[in-house]
Design a protein around this motif. Structure first.
Motif, PDB file in Angstrom:
ATOM      1  N   GLN A   1     -31.454  27.666  14.324  1.00 27.89           N
ATOM      2  CA  GLN A   1     -32.144  28.108  13.115  1.00 27.89           C
ATOM      3  C   GLN A   1     -31.213  28.317  11.924  1.00 27.89           C
ATOM      4  N   ARG A   2     -29.944  28.465  12.171  1.00 24.84           N
ATOM      5  CA  ARG A   2     -29.017  28.831  11.094  1.00 24.84           C
ATOM      6  C   ARG A   2     -28.889  27.738  10.050  1.00 24.84           C
ATOM      7  N   LYS A   3     -28.672  28.148   8.811  1.00 22.71           N
ATOM      8  CA  LYS A   3     -28.540  27.203   7.693  1.00 22.71           C
ATOM      9  C   LYS A   3     -27.097  27.112   7.193  1.00 22.71           C
ATOM     10  N   ASP A   4     -26.200  27.941   7.755  1.00 21.69           N
ATOM     11  CA  ASP A   4     -24.825  27.996   7.265  1.00 21.69           C
ATOM     12  C   ASP A   4     -23.812  27.341   8.199  1.00 21.69           C
ATOM     13  N   ILE A   5     -24.305  26.536   9.161  1.00 22.81           N
ATOM     14  CA  ILE A   5     -23.415  25.835  10.091  1.00 22.81           C
ATOM     15  C   ILE A   5     -23.805  24.364  10.179  1.00 22.81           C
ATOM     16  N   ASN A   6     -22.887  23.563  10.678  1.00 27.63           N
ATOM     17  CA  ASN A   6     -23.143  22.144  10.922  1.00 27.63           C
ATOM     18  C   ASN A   6     -23.756  22.018  12.318  1.00 27.63           C
ATOM     19  N   ILE A   7     -24.879  21.308  12.406  1.00 27.38           N
ATOM     20  CA  ILE A   7     -25.597  21.190  13.677  1.00 27.38           C
ATOM     21  C   ILE A   7     -25.714  19.717  14.060  1.00 27.38           C
ATOM     22  N   TYR A   8     -25.339  19.433  15.300  1.00 29.32           N
ATOM     23  CA  TYR A   8     -25.446  18.085  15.857  1.00 29.32           C
ATOM     24  C   TYR A   8     -26.166  18.164  17.196  1.00 29.32           C
ATOM     25  N   ARG A   9     -26.881  17.098  17.505  1.00 34.78           N
ATOM     26  CA  ARG A   9     -27.607  17.016  18.778  1.00 34.78           C
ATOM     27  C   ARG A   9     -27.118  15.793  19.538  1.00 34.78           C
ATOM     28  N   ILE A  10     -26.973  15.974  20.841  1.00 34.26           N
ATOM     29  CA  ILE A  10     -26.640  14.864  21.734  1.00 34.26           C
ATOM     30  C   ILE A  10     -27.644  14.903  22.880  1.00 34.26           C
ATOM     31  N   ASP A  11     -28.272  13.788  23.148  1.00 33.37           N
ATOM     32  CA  ASP A  11     -29.214  13.714  24.266  1.00 33.37           C
ATOM     33  C   ASP A  11     -28.474  13.172  25.490  1.00 33.37           C
ATOM     34  N   ALA A  12     -27.546  13.987  25.972  1.00 27.31           N
ATOM     35  CA  ALA A  12     -26.655  13.580  27.055  1.00 27.31           C
ATOM     36  C   ALA A  12     -27.362  13.495  28.398  1.00 27.31           C
TER      37      ALA A  12
END
Length: 183
Positions: free
Chosen positions: A103-114
């Motif tokens: 939910q945070r807006k102050d961080i970089n977010i990445y998703r991996i469908d490992a």
């Protein structure tokens, strides 16, 4: 350079192994390294996490409350560690089983469908190496040569035949990681 990382998920997902490989890789690059695992008595299926610090200078303490990077592999870990990422830091997560996305807006977010990718590779044990590849694509804190040396050092010799499969999984992780949000 100073990189403070938490890797968290269920026991059996390769959380501790991923941390150990990063730590060995840092040692091979003449970095100062800290590797501090934490897991419950149930191990497989219970929660597990590991803190890894890679630094060009001496590490004063392995105990951290805030991290540059959080690699999250289950919902319980998301709930526990999302708020522990420093502003401007990185949260990388596997989407399988995540019901409440970051939910945070102050961080970089990445998703991996490992999880899905490991299934496509017909080997669930490649899961953690796919995640590691995604992380190293975003933050190449150690070289691939040193990762392979670290992997070789952490795997028992009888499993060295799996090194090419693990390298393939790391490469695949670099290819399929998705940016969700950058600040």
């Amino acid at each position: 350079m100073n990189e403070e990382i938490i890797i968290a998920g269920f026991g059996g997902q390769g959380v501790l192994s991923m941390g150990k490989i990063l730590a060995y890789s840092g040692v091979m690059q003449n970095m100062e390294v800290s590797w501090m695992p934490s897991y419950g008595p149930e191990m497989r299926g219970g929660t597990a996490n590991v803190t890894v610090i890679l630094s060009d200078s001496r590490i004063s303490s392995p105990i951290l409350k805030k991290y540059d990077t959080a690699i999250i592999l289950n919902q319980q870990s998301m709930e526990k560690f999302e708020e522990s990422v420093k502003p401007g830091g990185l949260l990388l997560y596997d989407g399988n089983g995540i019901t409440r996305h970051p939910q945070r807006k102050d961080i970089n977010i990445y998703r991996i469908d490992a999880t899905e990718e490991a299934s496509k590779m017909n080997n669930s044990k490649t899961f953690n190496m796919i995640v590691l590849g995604a992380y190293l694509k975003i933050k190449p804190v150690v070289s691939m040569d040193n990762v392979m040396s670290g992997l070789k050092k952490s795997l028992p010799e009888r499993h060295h035949k799996l090194l090419p499969l693990n390298k393939e999984a790391i490469t695949r992780g670099t290819e399929i990681v998705k940016s969700i949000q950058t600040v």
